[in-house]
Write an enzyme that holds these catalytic residues in place. Structure first.
Site, PDB file in Angstrom:
ATOM      1  N   GLU A 104       0.832  -1.212   0.000  1.00 18.87           N
ATOM      2  CA  GLU A 104       0.000   0.000   0.000  1.00 18.87           C
ATOM      3  C   GLU A 104       0.865   1.260   0.000  1.00 18.87           C
ATOM      4  O   GLU A 104       0.534   2.248  -0.644  1.00 18.87           O
ATOM      5  CB  GLU A 104      -0.948   0.007   1.210  1.00 18.87           C
ATOM      6  CG  GLU A 104      -1.987  -1.107   1.171  1.00 18.87           C
ATOM      7  CD  GLU A 104      -3.040  -0.939   2.244  1.00 18.87           C
ATOM      8  OE1 GLU A 104      -2.913  -1.566   3.297  1.00 18.87           O
ATOM      9  OE2 GLU A 104      -3.984  -0.171   2.014  1.00 18.87           O
ATOM     10  N   GLU A 146      -3.663  -8.576   3.610  1.00 26.83           N
ATOM     11  CA  GLU A 146      -4.439  -8.290   4.810  1.00 26.83           C
ATOM     12  C   GLU A 146      -5.587  -9.257   5.066  1.00 26.83           C
ATOM     13  O   GLU A 146      -5.833  -9.649   6.198  1.00 26.83           O
ATOM     14  CB  GLU A 146      -4.986  -6.862   4.756  1.00 26.83           C
ATOM     15  CG  GLU A 146      -3.946  -5.769   4.950  1.00 26.83           C
ATOM     16  CD  GLU A 146      -3.335  -5.269   3.663  1.00 26.83           C
ATOM     17  OE1 GLU A 146      -3.339  -5.996   2.654  1.00 26.83           O
ATOM     18  OE2 GLU A 146      -2.817  -4.131   3.687  1.00 26.83           O
TER      19      GLU A 146
END
Ligand SMILES: CCCCCCCCCCCCC/C=C/C(=O)SCCNC(=O)CCNC(=O)[C@H](O)C(C)(C)COP(=O)(O)OP(=O)(O)OC[C@H]1O[C@@H](n2cnc3c(N)ncnc32)[C@H](O)[C@@H]1OP(=O)(O)O
Length: 278
Positions: A122, A142
């Site tokens: 990210e 995640e």
């Protein structure tokens, strides 16, 4: 990868500015450069310094150690918090931090010189350009630990590789190799691991030779919506034409003089100028 500084238990993110290039260096190598709150705080202040700088024209994000670019948020740290604390200290703050990186006036280049997991990818997605080591893998992992790409990566991945590939990566925590990342447009350049930072530096130096104001306007237009992009383009061209920036004058003059331009990044508003005959 650069040799890690003495290991800080909570990790350390440093900022160095060399000419027109700022280098953000993430160092928590014994924990695969996973992010702690102190590191988030350091990155917040570094981005504020960069945003205020008239000298910085390009930003490189790189990391220490030789095992990972970043393994994302510190799982052990955030999993000990209550849901509300987790929201305020991790999700909302991290999301705002990566929005700040993505929204910098100056273009940024992620030197992905190792594997990037979750928040680590990210972070790279919040950069404008990504250079990746040929032996690295990247993924938004995640969902594999019961959370979600909460630092802006969900939307950014979709914008970068498209809906179907983003769903394939996120829903299955798929780690893609360098060739796939290049083919999917997730990264623009590949390099052998020891050369990743040098490649990022080469790109940063090229960016730094561009007229800063025109470059920053272009970045804003690309990052805007299509309709918004058109409006911004007309606005930018209007302002550049009606009160040519010094750099526009320099760019045209240098071209006519058959010499490399020396852009200053200043915006002088002298009213219309005859840049073609002056
Ligand atoms: C829908 C509601 C949600 C509610 C919950 C909200 C949660 C709030 C989240 C806020 C943030 C959101 C956005 C970001 C999210 C993330 O980034 S989550 C983390 C994503 N990262 C990962 O999934 C990678 C985790 N790590 C691994 O899978 C493995 O470490 C590895 C990368 C595959 C490497 O394995 P291996 O080579 O076996 O090395 P290890 O021994 O596992 O690791 C070496 C040491 O590094 C430590 N470490 C690694 N990753 C992390 C990490 N992310 N956080 C903390 N520590 C990490 C690892 O523990 C080892 O340390 P020691 O045991 O002390 O040696």
């Amino acid at each position: 990868m650069t040799d890690p500084s003495p290991v800080q238990p909570d990790g350390e993110i440093t900022l160095t500015v060399d000419g027109h290039v700022a280098v953000i260096h993430i160092s928590r190598p014994n924990k695969l450069n996973s992010f702690t709150i102190p590191m988030v705080e350091q990155l917040e202040s570094h981005l504020a310094v960069i945003d205020d700088s008239e000298d910085v024209r390009a930003v490189i994000v790189t990391s220490a150690g030789d095992r990972a670019f970043s393994a994302g948020a510190d799982i052990k740290a955030f999993s000990q918090l209550s849901a509300t604390r987790m929201w305020s200290t991790w999700i909302r703050r991290g999301h705002a931090l990566f929005d700040k990186l993505a929204g910098l006036r100056q273009p940024s280049i992620a030197a992905i010189d190792g594997n990037a997991f979750g928040g680590g990818l990210e972070l790279a997605l919040a950069c404008d350009i990504r250079v990746m080591a040929t032996d690295a893998k990247v993924g938004l992992s995640e969902l594999g630990i019961g959370t979600l790409p909460g630092w802006g990566g969900t939307a950014r991945l979709q914008k970068t590789v498209g809906v179907a590939r983003a769903k394939r990566m996120i829903f299955t925590s798929l780690m893609v190799d360098a060739e796939t990342a290049l083919n999917w447009g997730l990264v623009t350049d590949l390099a052998e691991r020891p050369d990743v930072v040098a490649k990022a530096r080469e790109i940063a130096e090229q960016i730094a030779t561009r007229a800063p104001i025109a470059l920053q306007m272009t970045k804003q237009i690309i990052d805007g919506q299509s309709g918004e992009g058109l409006r911004l383009t007309l606005e930018a061209l209007g302002s550049a034409a009606s009160s040519a920036t010094d750099d526009f004058v320099e760019g045209v003059t240098a071209f006519r003089s058959k010499r490399p331009p020396q852009f200053s990044g200043s915006f002088d508003d002298p009213g219309p100028r005859d840049v073609l005959h002056g």
